[in-house]
Scaffold this active site. Structure first.
Site, PDB file in Angstrom:
ATOM      1  N   HIS A  90       1.488  -1.554   0.261  1.00 30.29           N
ATOM      2  CA  HIS A  90       0.726  -0.200   0.175  1.00 30.29           C
ATOM      3  C   HIS A  90       1.396   1.395   0.204  1.00 30.29           C
ATOM      4  CE1 HIS A  90      -2.768  -2.811   2.346  1.00 30.29           C
ATOM      5  NE2 HIS A  90      -3.520  -2.949   1.352  1.00 30.29           N
ATOM      6  N   LYS A 114     -17.495  -6.381   7.293  1.00 31.95           N
ATOM      7  CA  LYS A 114     -16.207  -7.558   7.750  1.00 31.95           C
ATOM      8  C   LYS A 114     -16.024  -6.918   8.534  1.00 31.95           C
ATOM      9  CE  LYS A 114     -13.401  -7.033   3.377  1.00 31.95           C
ATOM     10  NZ  LYS A 114     -12.584  -6.619   2.806  1.00 31.95           N
ATOM     11  N   ARG A 128      -1.803  -6.510  -8.324  1.00 33.67           N
ATOM     12  CA  ARG A 128      -1.301  -7.227  -7.868  1.00 33.67           C
ATOM     13  C   ARG A 128      -1.208  -8.341  -9.396  1.00 33.67           C
ATOM     14  NH1 ARG A 128      -2.947  -7.636  -2.209  1.00 33.67           N
ATOM     15  NH2 ARG A 128      -4.731  -7.227  -3.542  1.00 33.67           N
ATOM     16  N   SER A 154      -2.684  -7.642   2.874  1.00 36.05           N
ATOM     17  CA  SER A 154      -3.045  -7.896   4.500  1.00 36.05           C
ATOM     18  C   SER A 154      -2.986  -9.044   4.855  1.00 36.05           C
ATOM     19  CB  SER A 154      -3.787  -5.923   4.719  1.00 36.05           C
ATOM     20  OG  SER A 154      -3.847  -5.791   4.349  1.00 36.05           O
TER      21      SER A 154
HETATM   22  P1  ADP Z   1      -9.710  -3.657  -0.371  1.00 36.60           P
HETATM   23  O1  ADP Z   1     -10.431  -4.713   0.301  1.00 36.60           O
HETATM   24  O2  ADP Z   1     -10.219  -2.855  -0.975  1.00 36.60           O
HETATM   25  O3  ADP Z   1      -8.920  -4.425  -1.660  1.00 36.60           O
HETATM   26  P2  ADP Z   1      -7.040  -3.346   0.723  1.00 36.60           P
HETATM   27  O4  ADP Z   1      -6.325  -2.814   1.778  1.00 36.60           O
HETATM   28  O5  ADP Z   1      -6.734  -5.026   0.810  1.00 36.60           O
HETATM   29  O6  ADP Z   1      -8.253  -3.117   0.554  1.00 36.60           O
HETATM   30  O7  ADP Z   1      -6.190  -2.849  -0.879  1.00 36.60           O
HETATM   31  C1  ADP Z   1      -6.592  -1.277  -1.194  1.00 36.60           C
HETATM   32  C2  ADP Z   1      -6.153  -1.602  -2.641  1.00 36.60           C
HETATM   33  O8  ADP Z   1      -4.551  -1.383  -2.561  1.00 36.60           O
HETATM   34  C3  ADP Z   1      -6.442  -2.536  -3.741  1.00 36.60           C
HETATM   35  O9  ADP Z   1      -6.166  -1.092  -4.050  1.00 36.60           O
HETATM   36  C4  ADP Z   1      -5.404  -3.233  -3.870  1.00 36.60           C
HETATM   37  O10 ADP Z   1      -5.299  -3.952  -4.303  1.00 36.60           O
HETATM   38  C5  ADP Z   1      -4.035  -2.622  -3.948  1.00 36.60           C
HETATM   39  N1  ADP Z   1      -2.948  -3.310  -2.667  1.00 36.60           N
HETATM   40  C6  ADP Z   1      -3.220  -4.564  -1.236  1.00 36.60           C
HETATM   41  N2  ADP Z   1      -1.508  -4.384  -1.764  1.00 36.60           N
HETATM   42  C7  ADP Z   1      -0.891  -4.127  -2.319  1.00 36.60           C
HETATM   43  C8  ADP Z   1       0.529  -4.904  -2.770  1.00 36.60           C
HETATM   44  N3  ADP Z   1       1.228  -5.180  -2.053  1.00 36.60           N
HETATM   45  N4  ADP Z   1       0.670  -3.793  -4.028  1.00 36.60           N
HETATM   46  C9  ADP Z   1      -0.091  -3.046  -4.912  1.00 36.60           C
HETATM   47  N5  ADP Z   1      -0.871  -2.496  -4.580  1.00 36.60           N
HETATM   48  C10 ADP Z   1      -1.690  -3.846  -3.453  1.00 36.60           C
END
Ligand code: ADP
Length: 161
Positions: free
Chosen positions: A17, A41, A90, A128
């Site tokens: 992120h 969630k 990703r 995460s």
């Molecule tokens: P959500 O539940 O909305 O997917 P996340 O917190 O998991 O929330 O992710 C938020 C955004 O960050 C999403 O667009 C996700 O694809 C991106 N993201 C999460 N991890 C990574 C990573 N390792 N590299 C690039 N983008 C990421």
């Protein structure tokens, strides 16, 4: 002035992120990181904790602000006079869901566009949930999150917070 919203759960914020935040804040005039307060969630961290962790890791970026939101993302985007939504990609597994999400948003708010940033290869495997799973079993998460975030995760699992 180009204003973007980067939405997500950020439960908790990872280096993946953080990489997207750094890169998109360099392209945009203003970036609002929007933490989803999703009652369906059950997150590990409360929305306030997630916002505070994000504020901490982004404090060196003057054009980044962190807010929480609930309800429709496009409503939040419009209320904040933003032009685009930023999402990270990703792997192909992200693609289908992200495509559906952005196309739906486009139908309900045609003036709001989505920009996708491809992940830094270093973090393409990182999520995460993976971090939480490793931490739950006492594994080393220092390669995935900032040291003080790692400490907060450890404390959560130890039941100290
Ligand atoms: P959500 O539940 O909305 O997917 P996340 O917190 O998991 O929330 O992710 C938020 C955004 O960050 C999403 O667009 C996700 O694809 C991106 N993201 C999460 N991890 C990574 C990573 N390792 N590299 C690039 N983008 C990421």
């Amino acid at each position: 002035m180009a204003v973007a919203v980067y939405p997500g759960s950020f439960d908790p914020v990872t280096y993946g992120h953080f990489d997207i935040i750094g890169r998109s804040s360099a392209i945009m005039d203003r970036l609002i990181v929007a933490v989803l307060n999703n009652s369906s969630k059950t997150p590990l961290f409360s929305v306030e904790e997630r916002v505070n962790m994000l504020i901490d890791v982004t404090k060196h970026l003057p054009n980044v602000e962190v807010r929480s939101f609930d309800g429709l993302l496009v409503d939040f985007v419009r209320k904040n006079h933003a032009d685009v939504i930023i999402r990270g990609l990703r792997a192909v597994t992200d693609f289908e869901y992200e495509l559906q999400l952005s196309q739906t948003n486009r139908v309900i708010a045609p003036q709001v566009d989505t920009i996708f940033l491809t992940t830094n290869l270093k973090y393409s495997y990182l999520s995460s949930s993976i971090v939480k799973e490793i931490a739950m079993y006492g594994g080393d998460i220092s390669a995935f999150v900032h040291p003080f975030i790692a400490e907060k995760i450890r404390a959560k699992f130890a039941g100290n917070q």
